[in-house]
Design a protein around this motif. Structure first.
Motif, PDB file in Angstrom:
ATOM      1  N   ILE A  90     -36.115 -38.905 -43.239  1.00 32.61           N
ATOM      2  CA  ILE A  90     -36.330 -36.976 -41.886  1.00 32.61           C
ATOM      3  C   ILE A  90     -35.647 -35.690 -42.839  1.00 32.61           C
ATOM      4  O   ILE A  90     -36.233 -34.738 -42.062  1.00 32.61           O
ATOM      5  N   PHE A  91     -34.302 -35.870 -43.071  1.00 31.67           N
ATOM      6  CA  PHE A  91     -33.573 -34.667 -43.797  1.00 31.67           C
ATOM      7  C   PHE A  91     -34.650 -34.485 -44.736  1.00 31.67           C
ATOM      8  O   PHE A  91     -34.542 -33.143 -44.457  1.00 31.67           O
ATOM      9  N   LEU A  92     -35.126 -34.924 -45.981  1.00 31.42           N
ATOM     10  CA  LEU A  92     -35.962 -34.316 -47.344  1.00 31.42           C
ATOM     11  C   LEU A  92     -36.946 -34.235 -46.493  1.00 31.42           C
ATOM     12  O   LEU A  92     -37.412 -33.240 -47.051  1.00 31.42           O
ATOM     13  N   PHE A  93     -37.807 -34.808 -45.546  1.00 35.93           N
ATOM     14  CA  PHE A  93     -38.616 -34.082 -45.171  1.00 35.93           C
ATOM     15  C   PHE A  93     -39.007 -32.859 -44.196  1.00 35.93           C
ATOM     16  O   PHE A  93     -39.454 -31.690 -44.381  1.00 35.93           O
ATOM     17  N   ALA A  94     -37.771 -32.988 -43.657  1.00 42.46           N
ATOM     18  CA  ALA A  94     -37.245 -31.355 -42.589  1.00 42.46           C
ATOM     19  C   ALA A  94     -37.185 -29.760 -43.465  1.00 42.46           C
ATOM     20  O   ALA A  94     -37.507 -29.276 -43.334  1.00 42.46           O
ATOM     21  N   PHE A  95     -36.497 -30.780 -45.151  1.00 38.70           N
ATOM     22  CA  PHE A  95     -35.580 -30.023 -45.548  1.00 38.70           C
ATOM     23  C   PHE A  95     -36.731 -29.249 -46.533  1.00 38.70           C
ATOM     24  O   PHE A  95     -36.773 -28.017 -46.992  1.00 38.70           O
ATOM     25  N   LEU A  96     -37.790 -30.155 -46.924  1.00 40.96           N
ATOM     26  CA  LEU A  96     -39.046 -29.581 -47.374  1.00 40.96           C
ATOM     27  C   LEU A  96     -40.023 -29.437 -47.609  1.00 40.96           C
ATOM     28  O   LEU A  96     -40.605 -28.104 -47.333  1.00 40.96           O
ATOM     29  N   SER A  97     -39.865 -29.127 -45.706  1.00 49.44           N
ATOM     30  CA  SER A  97     -41.132 -28.722 -44.714  1.00 49.44           C
ATOM     31  C   SER A  97     -40.181 -27.083 -44.358  1.00 49.44           C
ATOM     32  O   SER A  97     -41.104 -25.567 -44.425  1.00 49.44           O
ATOM     33  N   LEU A  98     -39.365 -26.798 -44.283  1.00 46.58           N
ATOM     34  CA  LEU A  98     -38.788 -25.208 -44.285  1.00 46.58           C
ATOM     35  C   LEU A  98     -38.558 -24.919 -45.149  1.00 46.58           C
ATOM     36  O   LEU A  98     -38.907 -23.715 -45.934  1.00 46.58           O
ATOM     37  N   ALA A  99     -38.673 -25.866 -46.663  1.00 46.89           N
ATOM     38  CA  ALA A  99     -38.917 -24.377 -48.040  1.00 46.89           C
ATOM     39  C   ALA A  99     -40.060 -24.424 -48.399  1.00 46.89           C
ATOM     40  O   ALA A  99     -40.595 -22.982 -48.483  1.00 46.89           O
ATOM     41  N   LEU A 100     -40.715 -24.815 -47.628  1.00 47.46           N
ATOM     42  CA  LEU A 100     -42.487 -25.233 -48.604  1.00 47.46           C
ATOM     43  C   LEU A 100     -42.863 -24.113 -47.058  1.00 47.46           C
ATOM     44  O   LEU A 100     -43.361 -23.278 -47.986  1.00 47.46           O
ATOM     45  N   ASP A 101     -42.317 -24.051 -45.895  1.00 45.88           N
ATOM     46  CA  ASP A 101     -43.444 -23.156 -44.631  1.00 45.88           C
ATOM     47  C   ASP A 101     -42.636 -21.390 -45.301  1.00 45.88           C
ATOM     48  O   ASP A 101     -43.096 -21.096 -45.286  1.00 45.88           O
ATOM     49  N   SER A 102     -41.224 -21.432 -45.544  1.00 41.42           N
ATOM     50  CA  SER A 102     -40.458 -19.962 -45.677  1.00 41.42           C
ATOM     51  C   SER A 102     -41.345 -19.239 -46.909  1.00 41.42           C
ATOM     52  O   SER A 102     -41.157 -18.410 -46.508  1.00 41.42           O
ATOM     53  N   ARG A 103     -41.690 -20.674 -47.799  1.00 47.77           N
ATOM     54  CA  ARG A 103     -42.415 -20.003 -48.932  1.00 47.77           C
ATOM     55  C   ARG A 103     -43.739 -19.143 -48.535  1.00 47.77           C
ATOM     56  O   ARG A 103     -44.131 -18.180 -48.140  1.00 47.77           O
ATOM     57  N   ASN A 104     -44.301 -19.656 -47.647  1.00 49.17           N
ATOM     58  CA  ASN A 104     -45.520 -19.413 -47.602  1.00 49.17           C
ATOM     59  C   ASN A 104     -45.175 -17.822 -46.836  1.00 49.17           C
ATOM     60  O   ASN A 104     -46.240 -17.021 -46.382  1.00 49.17           O
ATOM     61  N   TYR A 105     -44.103 -17.944 -45.589  1.00 46.93           N
ATOM     62  CA  TYR A 105     -43.631 -16.869 -44.476  1.00 46.93           C
ATOM     63  C   TYR A 105     -43.785 -16.303 -45.545  1.00 46.93           C
ATOM     64  O   TYR A 105     -43.951 -14.350 -45.247  1.00 46.93           O
ATOM     65  N   VAL A 106     -42.848 -16.107 -46.534  1.00 49.27           N
ATOM     66  CA  VAL A 106     -42.268 -14.708 -47.471  1.00 49.27           C
ATOM     67  C   VAL A 106     -43.384 -14.490 -48.238  1.00 49.27           C
ATOM     68  O   VAL A 106     -43.427 -12.600 -48.052  1.00 49.27           O
ATOM     69  N   GLU A 107     -44.733 -15.260 -48.701  1.00 48.78           N
ATOM     70  CA  GLU A 107     -45.910 -14.388 -49.334  1.00 48.78           C
ATOM     71  C   GLU A 107     -46.226 -13.574 -48.655  1.00 48.78           C
ATOM     72  O   GLU A 107     -46.790 -12.351 -48.586  1.00 48.78           O
ATOM     73  N   GLN A 108     -46.954 -13.529 -47.139  1.00 45.85           N
ATOM     74  CA  GLN A 108     -47.753 -13.031 -46.069  1.00 45.85           C
ATOM     75  C   GLN A 108     -46.361 -11.525 -45.772  1.00 45.85           C
ATOM     76  O   GLN A 108     -47.262 -11.079 -46.162  1.00 45.85           O
ATOM     77  N   ILE A 109     -45.657 -12.008 -46.021  1.00 44.95           N
ATOM     78  CA  ILE A 109     -45.083 -10.541 -45.643  1.00 44.95           C
ATOM     79  C   ILE A 109     -44.541  -9.266 -47.437  1.00 44.95           C
ATOM     80  O   ILE A 109     -44.854  -8.570 -46.884  1.00 44.95           O
TER      81      ILE A 109
END
Length: 363
Positions: A90-109
């Motif tokens: 569950i931790f790996l799922f949460a961490f990978l989701s955080l990393a990929l999603d944050s890259r998504n938002y950073v690219e948008q900004i």
């Protein structure tokens, strides 16, 4: 936990709505439209129907075992070793989701507002602010979410109201897009669009009453599903059949279509302020939960000092994909598909083991 148990259902509702609801304004619509084109708005409905019963079952188990968070519940039912193994997944799922999603938002900004700035600089600033705020504690995060929710939702529904006149209803046809089979398949695979509901259960015991967690979580998840579907439907009616799968940031593109009279244009800046507020709250919550889950797996009581290292690891992991296309259309798509069956079946496994042990009758 240092925080006193003062959080109530209204804070939980706000956290859920902001934590998950921001998927109406990121690249998730574009990801789903790649599969189902103009019928992509149906996928979250199927996804919610698929994943929600497992979430309710998990809440039932948490209620039965009392005073247990997600990791403690798994250890209680499955044993320490197996429980920690599941917790680490569950931790790996949460961490990978955080990393990929944050890259998504950073690219948008970066692409929308700071095109000349290096991605790494934007990433450090974005996660740095989230890290600083996350260290304030979950209680402060909950109150901030409750205060920020009305501001964000007023802006969001104002946008929906203003853009509705631009919507063309016949654009929802063909109603099933590339086919009903595609909608059902993608809906089942993308059940993890609501994975954050499961991550939040690590905070189950921090509320004044555990009933508040359940009430806020259930109402918030239903509200956010309806909100996401509504906006995805609006995107379908605003953009034509051929362009819907080619638009990277439909939320921000929609803001280009409206203005307040003839003299007030460029109103996307107005909506950007509230979008950034919601984005920061989302990743403040996300970073805190990821660190909390890790600490629970490894029995670390005082985990706030770990938030800074995890912020750094998030940046490193988020920068690994070569570009936003690989990040979104390949890695994030695969992660969602992998998470879904695990999130669906692990509460069922917990229930089966608990029932076979006779715990559910004794509790």
């Amino acid at each position: 936990m240092k925080d006193e148990k003062t959080l109530k259902a209204k804070e939980m509702f706000a956290i859920v709505v902001l934590f998950i609801g921001l998927k109406l304004s990121d690249t998730t619509p574009s990801l789903l439209a790649q599969k189902a084109q103009n019928a992509f708005w149906m996928i979250p409905i199927v996804a919610f129907i698929v994943i929600f019963p497992s979430f309710l079952l998990l809440l039932y188990l948490l209620k039965k075992y009392k005073d247990k968070n997600l990791i403690e519940l798994m250890e209680q039912i499955l044993g320490t070793l197996v429980g920690k193994l599941f917790g680490f997944v569950i931790f790996l799922f949460a961490f990978l989701s955080l990393a990929l999603d944050s890259r998504n938002y950073v690219e948008q900004i970066k692409l929308l507002y700071f095109p000349e700035s290096p991605t790494v600089i934007v990433f450090f600033i974005f996660i740095g602010v989230a890290c600083y705020c996350a260290k304030k504690g979950f209680e402060v995060i909950g109150f901030t979410s409750f205060i920020g929710l009305p501001l964000v939702k007023i802006a969001v529904f104002l946008l929906a109201y203003l853009i509705f006149s631009k919507a063309i209803f016949p654009r929802i046809f063909p109603i099933f897009g590339t086919g009903l089979d595609v909608i059902l398949t993608q809906g089942v695979l993308k059940g993890s669009l609501f994975a954050e509901l499961f991550f939040l259960t690590i905070a189950y015991t921090t509320f004044k009453e555990t009933k508040s967690f359940r009430t806020g979580g259930i109402l918030g998840s239903i509200f956010v599903m309806v909100e996401i579907v509504l906006f995805y439907l609006i995107y379908t009616m605003v953009f034509d059949y051929n362009s819907i799968s080619k638009i990277a940031f439909p939320f921000h593109d929609v803001t280009q279509y409206i203005n307040f009279g003839e003299f007030i244009t460029n109103v996307e800046t107005f909506f950007m302020v509230f979008w950034l507020l919601a984005a920061y709250i989302r990743f403040i919550v996300f970073l805190y939960l990821v660190t909390w889950i890790f600490a629970a797996v490894f029995n670390i009581n005082e985990f706030e000092p770990l938030i800074l290292p995890f912020a750094f690891f998030t940046i490193i992991a988020g920068l690994l994909p070569e570009n936003s296309l690989i990040n979104e259309l390949l890695l994030r798509d695969q992660l969602l598909n992998i998470m879904t069956p695990v999130l669906i079946f692990f509460p069922i496994l917990l229930w089966i083991v608990a029932f076979s042990k006779g715990d559910l009758k004794r509790l």
